[in-house]
Enzyme design. Structure first.
Site, PDB file in Angstrom:
ATOM      1  N   TYR A   1     -14.883  -4.845   2.527  1.00 39.97           N
ATOM      2  CA  TYR A   1     -13.494  -5.225   2.233  1.00 39.97           C
ATOM      3  C   TYR A   1     -13.237  -6.587   2.863  1.00 39.97           C
ATOM      4  CZ  TYR A   1      -8.446  -5.423   2.060  1.00 39.97           C
ATOM      5  OH  TYR A   1      -7.155  -5.836   1.804  1.00 39.97           O
TER       6      TYR A   1
ATOM      7  N   LYS B   1      -5.720 -11.608  11.923  1.00 40.99           N
ATOM      8  CA  LYS B   1      -5.241 -10.420  12.653  1.00 40.99           C
ATOM      9  C   LYS B   1      -5.066 -10.698  14.163  1.00 40.99           C
ATOM     10  CE  LYS B   1      -6.780  -6.898   9.403  1.00 40.99           C
ATOM     11  NZ  LYS B   1      -5.550  -6.308   8.919  1.00 40.99           N
TER      12      LYS B   1
ATOM     13  N   TYR C   1       0.830  -1.220   0.000  1.00 40.91           N
ATOM     14  CA  TYR C   1       0.000   0.000   0.000  1.00 40.91           C
ATOM     15  C   TYR C   1       0.859   1.263   0.000  1.00 40.91           C
ATOM     16  CZ  TYR C   1      -4.097  -2.815   1.025  1.00 40.91           C
ATOM     17  OH  TYR C   1      -5.106  -3.718   0.953  1.00 40.91           O
TER      18      TYR C   1
ATOM     19  N   ASP D   1     -17.214 -12.100   8.467  1.00 37.81           N
ATOM     20  CA  ASP D   1     -15.789 -11.805   8.329  1.00 37.81           C
ATOM     21  C   ASP D   1     -15.374 -10.981   9.543  1.00 37.81           C
ATOM     22  OD1 ASP D   1     -13.305 -10.855   7.794  1.00 37.81           O
ATOM     23  OD2 ASP D   1     -13.742 -10.116   5.774  1.00 37.81           O
TER      24      ASP D   1
HETATM   25  C1  PLP Z   1     -12.537  -7.453   7.324  1.00 37.76           C
HETATM   26  C2  PLP Z   1     -11.274  -7.924   6.673  1.00 37.76           C
HETATM   27  N1  PLP Z   1     -11.264  -9.093   6.027  1.00 37.76           N
HETATM   28  C3  PLP Z   1     -10.154  -9.581   5.439  1.00 37.76           C
HETATM   29  C4  PLP Z   1      -8.975  -8.869   5.479  1.00 37.76           C
HETATM   30  C5  PLP Z   1      -7.746  -9.396   4.803  1.00 37.76           C
HETATM   31  O1  PLP Z   1      -6.809  -9.807   5.730  1.00 37.76           O
HETATM   32  P1  PLP Z   1      -5.267  -9.998   5.286  1.00 37.76           P
HETATM   33  O2  PLP Z   1      -4.728  -8.644   5.022  1.00 37.76           O
HETATM   34  O3  PLP Z   1      -4.652 -10.666   6.478  1.00 37.76           O
HETATM   35  O4  PLP Z   1      -5.260 -10.878   4.097  1.00 37.76           O
HETATM   36  C6  PLP Z   1      -8.941  -7.636   6.153  1.00 37.76           C
HETATM   37  C7  PLP Z   1      -7.694  -6.854   6.209  1.00 37.76           C
HETATM   38  O5  PLP Z   1      -7.659  -5.715   6.572  1.00 37.76           O
HETATM   39  C8  PLP Z   1     -10.116  -7.153   6.764  1.00 37.76           C
HETATM   40  O6  PLP Z   1     -10.147  -5.977   7.390  1.00 37.76           O
END
Ligand code: PLP
Length: 448
Positions: free
Chosen positions: A147, A282, A17, A253
């Site tokens: 996202y 995370k 990024y 998610d």
């Molecule tokens: C809600 C959500 N799902 C999936 C992801 C993707 O995770 P990663 O960056 O570990 O692939 C993120 C990353 O910020 C996220 O905020």
């Protein structure tokens, strides 16, 4: 030491990024160590980790219990394959995850990160319907500002934004429902005349496409990358009810919202929702190691359980699935939640964040403030009345990032949204200092 490291870094490293040309003016900051909620550079300067190192740090850096768990594990085994073999760290972690997630989630599939945790859920959902003989379910329904990651599959579900624009032609088709972005309601409602009409728009898609949709995927309550959009629990409950009414899976998610960030262990708990899949990453390893997990139900699992039909098997996996070091870190992190009463600390953090937001909402550039758990967001606008946002090229985010660094804060605004996404272990004195510094920055902003 620090300067030499930066030179060597820029010779080979391509950062995520990042417009690398910006590094000529704003090079990466070399970090020598981290402790609690602070990062330290080679000159001894500190930075409050106010965004939890990309939303994953939970209990602070260099936590003795998590360090100890990893050190103990590394002496016995670093990695072994997880097909045909198993190990104690994975068994123990899965028992703990099944114990803390909504009760129907009994099976755990490990992967590498948030994107792969989501990809796993998507593939499981699609194959589930095929395994039970429903072959037309080939699409997903998601929110138009959502996202879910940066792989091509997860980008297909997200909003058409700056991040994914260049790859649009590769995306699979997915239905998009309007995001419950209350400050900029897509249906033109205000908070006091809203009856969640946006749920009706989602229902229309489900009605019109019965038999085609495999799952609804949603970020429960907190849509991080969309700009820390926080929507009411009633909306989440409504989506859950629609998923039951139209017999489609619900994928929660919780990659960003999970592990206490919203004040409950998982954001689904705010609405008593029982998803068919929950995606975690995370905070799963308290921000120590890359790991993803997809939890699902016995019902889904049983549709794959078969001794005749090879095509019912879930042919999916990642080399580092259930890495023992990551499992050990995650397992220790779950224990720390209890030992340190982390959720109780989030309540204290939340109270202080709310009064911080109350104190700045009159500023002429503050359009909206939002808060949940350990997350606070400030949406800056050019004009309060018209809600006109700053344009992409106005670089207000970059300016605030610089101002943050001068104040020992890591503020990485999402466009015109400044936010704090704090480790759950943030102490009162630290939080007061962070709030004082952030308030100073916001108050110094002048209308053009
Ligand atoms: C809600 C959500 N799902 C999936 C992801 C993707 O995770 P990663 O960056 O570990 O692939 C993120 C990353 O910020 C996220 O905020």
């Amino acid at each position: 030491m620090g300067n030499d490291l930066v030179k060597r870094d820029l010779k080979h490293n391509w950062h995520p990024y990042t417009q690398m040309k910006d590094c000529e003016d704003l090079p990466p900051i070399p970090i020598a160590k981290a402790k609690g909620i602070k990062l330290y550079d080679y000159d001894g300067n500190f930075y409050y980790d106010t965004i939890s190192s990309w939303w994953c740090n939970i209990h602070g850096h260099n936590h003795p219990k998590i360090n100890e768990a990893i050190k103990e594990q590394v002496d016995s085994m670093g990695h072994v394959l997880f097909a045909g073999f198993t190990h104690k760290p994975a068994v123990e972690l899965s028992e703990k995850l099944a114990g803390i997630t909504p009760k129907d989630l009994t099976k755990v599939f490990y992967s590498d990160d948030g994107s792969t945790a989501v990809e796993t859920a998507l593939k499981m959902s699609i194959q589930y319907w095929q395994n039970i003989g429903e072959t037309g379910r080939e699409c997903f329904l998601s929110l138009d500002r959502g996202y879910h990651g940066d792989t091509v599959g997860t980008m297909s579900l997200g909003g058409a934004d700056l991040f994914s624009k260049r790859f649009e032609k590769l995306f699979f088709r997915s239905y998009k429902a309007p995001t419950p972005y209350c400050y900029r309601c897509p249906l033109g409602r205000e908070k006091d005349n809203c009856s969640l009409e946006c749920l009706g728009a989602m229902e229309d898609i489900l009605k019109d496409n019965a038999g085609k949709i495999s799952a609804i995927i949603i970020e429960p309550l907190l849509m991080g990358a969309a700009g820390m959009i926080i929507y009411p629990a009633e909306y989440l409950e409504g989506v859950y009810k629609l998923s039951r009414k139209y017999n489609v899976h619900l994928i929660a998610d919780e990659v960003a919202a999970g592990f206490g960030r919203t004040g409950k262990m998982f954001a689904c708990e705010h609405a008593g929702v029982q998803p068919d899949f929950m995606c975690l990453s995370k905070g799963l390893t308290a921000g120590y190691m890359a790991m993803g997990a997809t939890l699902t139900t016995d019902e889904v699992y049983n549709a794959f359980y078969d001794d005749h039909d090879k095509l019912k098997t879930f042919y999916h996996g990642h080399t580092f699935t259930a890495n023992p070091l990551a499992c050990a870190a995650a397992s220790a992190s779950v224990d720390v939640f209890r030992k340190e009463d982390s959720l109780e600390n989030v309540k204290k953090i939340n109270k202080k964040l709310r009064s911080f937001l109350d104190g700045i909402e009159d500023h002429p550039l503050v359009g909206d403030t939002r808060c949940i758990g350990a997350v606070a967001a400030i949406e800056l606008v050019k004009d309060k009345k018209s809600k006109e946002p700053f344009g992409l090229n106005e670089r207000i985010g970059l300016e605030i990032y610089r101002m943050g660094l001068e104040e020992n804060l890591i503020l990485r605004p999402l466009g015109n949204i400044v936010y704090l996404f704090l480790p759950l272990s943030t102490r009162s004195d630290e939080l007061e200092d962070i709030i004082r510094r952030t308030t100073g920055i916001i108050k110094s902003l002048k209308a053009a």
